[in-house]
Design an enzyme around this catalytic site. Structure first.
Site, PDB file in Angstrom:
ATOM      1  CG  HIS A   1     116.721  -3.232   1.590  1.00 13.58           C
ATOM      2  ND1 HIS A   1     117.664  -2.403   2.125  1.00 13.58           N
ATOM      3  CD2 HIS A   1     117.243  -4.478   1.629  1.00 13.58           C
ATOM      4  CE1 HIS A   1     118.730  -3.123   2.480  1.00 13.58           C
ATOM      5  NE2 HIS A   1     118.500  -4.382   2.187  1.00 13.58           N
TER       6      HIS A   1
ATOM      7  CG  ASP B   1     115.685  -0.619  -4.100  1.00  6.48           C
ATOM      8  OD1 ASP B   1     116.454  -1.267  -4.829  1.00  6.48           O
ATOM      9  OD2 ASP B   1     115.640  -0.773  -2.862  1.00  6.48           O
TER      10      ASP B   1
ATOM     11  CD  GLN C   1     116.839  -8.631  -4.329  1.00  7.40           C
ATOM     12  OE1 GLN C   1     117.056  -9.578  -5.092  1.00  7.40           O
ATOM     13  NE2 GLN C   1     117.587  -8.406  -3.268  1.00  7.40           N
TER      14      GLN C   1
ATOM     15  CE  LYS D   1     121.087  -6.533  -2.974  1.00  3.76           C
ATOM     16  NZ  LYS D   1     121.173  -7.500  -1.883  1.00  3.76           N
TER      17      LYS D   1
END
Ligand code: PLP
Length: 418
Positions: A134, A211, A214, A237
């Site tokens: 991202h 990261d 997600q 999220k």
């Protein structure tokens, strides 16, 4: 102990998740009948336990933290620090001092790039990022590169859409000081083998930032088992509020890093000549934090752990497989490759229909998906795509949502492709 600690909405432990039943925990579905929400990768919907818990906190327990000697402030501080402990347990960090509250994944990564970066990186040192990242795991490292004269090295994907591990290994060298890699790629759902990446990077003496934006809502996270040096994720999220997230950093690294923002709360003493910084993690939390956000994130974590992250992962993995089969069975539809493992995200193209047109028609069928470059322009360029349509899953989705997506795609094909 405040009353909000008891506000938990969980399904009993046991067999597989029942998304239709869980939907009743999410008021958005009551207020939007027929909504097929397939955009959880952008932001998850909020369970009642989070919405009501945050409101309850403002009604009964709100005051600024770490400052007041009065009981209300002490209670607010206790709840805020309790939320930190929930985050610690959620990702299995060894110590609460390793958990820094941030605005989200983006700010967590920027913290490392602005604090650890200039302190430990110099000219010609190398930072490896992957093509799956991202923008928020690319741009801060470019800015750091330009600031200290380091090099940004890009680890490519292979023809299947997964990270090319053979090339990654070749790119690692004693010059590599940091590897910044996603746990689950937001644009395609690809899952690079993060534990192996950490092992290989550590062999070369490099640090690893993962990261987890997600991954955190979709699977159990264990930073000690992964062995990573930094881990970042976002509250919004993870079924919690927006404006909050967390950075995990190994304690000795955080201890050695300078603060990146100055202000209240991050200090022990201040004179005009000299400031003594606060201890961890407060050294990295200048100013009044997002108190209710942290408490809401703690409540979201309670909710997820009540369901079981392993059950959530199992559910999403099964539904991802169902989704790939359902989309692949449609003529003119191509699912974008994600290598050997993917979780919760399906990017696809429909021949003859622009993703934005498709998403607009899907919306007319109450199917909410994302269209565009998904903040991963370098990956899109590598894949030779300007944009894709992306369906992403949450714990409230089931096969019927995928069937509704497939039916809406067929309706769009009727409109555009005839
Ligand atoms: N990393 C990944 C993989 C993401 O999917 C996102 C958001 O989509 C981010 C980072 C940025 O997260 P945030 O906007 O919550 O800081």
């Amino acid at each position: 102990m405040s009353s909000i600690a008891n506000l938990r909405s969980v399904e009993g432990a046991g067999a597989t998740l029942d998304p239709r039943r869980l939907r009743r925990d999410f008021p958005v579905f009551e207020h939007n009948p027929g909504l097929v929400f397939l955009d959880t990768a952008a932001s998850a919907q909020k369970p009642r336990a989070v919405i009501d818990g945050v409101a309850e906190f403002y009604r009964r327990d709100y005051a600024n933290v770490h400052r007041g000697v009065y009981r209300l402030s002490a209670r607010s501080t206790e709840l805020y620090e309790e939320a930190r402990e929930k985050v610690r347990r959620f990702i299995n960090a060894a110590d609460q001092r390793e958990i820094v509250f941030t605005r989200g994944t983006t700010e967590a990564i920027n913290l490392v790039a602005n604090s650890w970066g200039p302190a430990f990186l110099g000219k010609d040192d190398e930072i490896i990022v992957t093509e799956l990242e991202h923008h928020s795991n690319i741009v801060p490292w470019q800015m750091l590169r330009d600031r200290v004269g380091a090099k940004l090295v890009v680890a490519p994907i292979d023809a299947t859409g997964g990270l090319d591990m053979a090339v990654f290994e070749r790119l690692l060298s004693p010059r590599t000081k940091l590897v910044a890699v996603t746990h689950v790629a937001n644009a395609t759902g690809a899952m690079p083998p993060v534990a192996s990446i950490v092992r290989l990077a550590h062999e070369k003496g490099a640090k690893v930032l993962v990261d987890g934006a997600q991954a955190a809502p979709r699977m159990p996270i264990d930073v000690q088992a992964l062995g990573c040096d930094f881990y970042a994720f976002s509250g919004h999220k993870t079924y919690g509020p927006s404006g909050i997230g967390a950075l995990y950093g190994r304690r000795e690294l955080l201890e050695a890093m300078p603060p990146w923002q100055g202000g209240g709360d991050m200090i022990l003493t201040v004179t005009f000549e000299k400031t003594v910084y606060n201890e961890l993690p407060h050294k990295f939390e200048a100013g009044t934090p997002d108190i209710s956000g942290a408490i809401g994130l703690g409540l979201a974590i309670d909710y997820l752990q009540g369901l079981g992250l392993d059950r959530i992962e199992e559910h999403e993995a099964a539904l991802t497989g169902y989704g790939i089969d359902a989309l692949a069975a449609l003529p003119g539809v191509r699912v974008v490759g994600a290598g050997q493992r993917r979780l919760g995200v399906l990017s696809f193209e429909v021949e003859g229909i622009h993703p934005h047109d498709l998403a607009t028609v899907l919306d007319q069928h109450k199917v909410a998906v994302r269209a565009g470059h998904h903040c991963a322009q370098p990956l899109m360029e590598k894949l030779g795509l300007a944009a894709t349509t992306r369906a992403s899953l949450g714990l409230y989705n089931d096969e019927r949502d995928i069937d509704a997506l497939a039916a809406a795609i067929r309706a769009a094909q009727e409109m555009f492709v005839r």
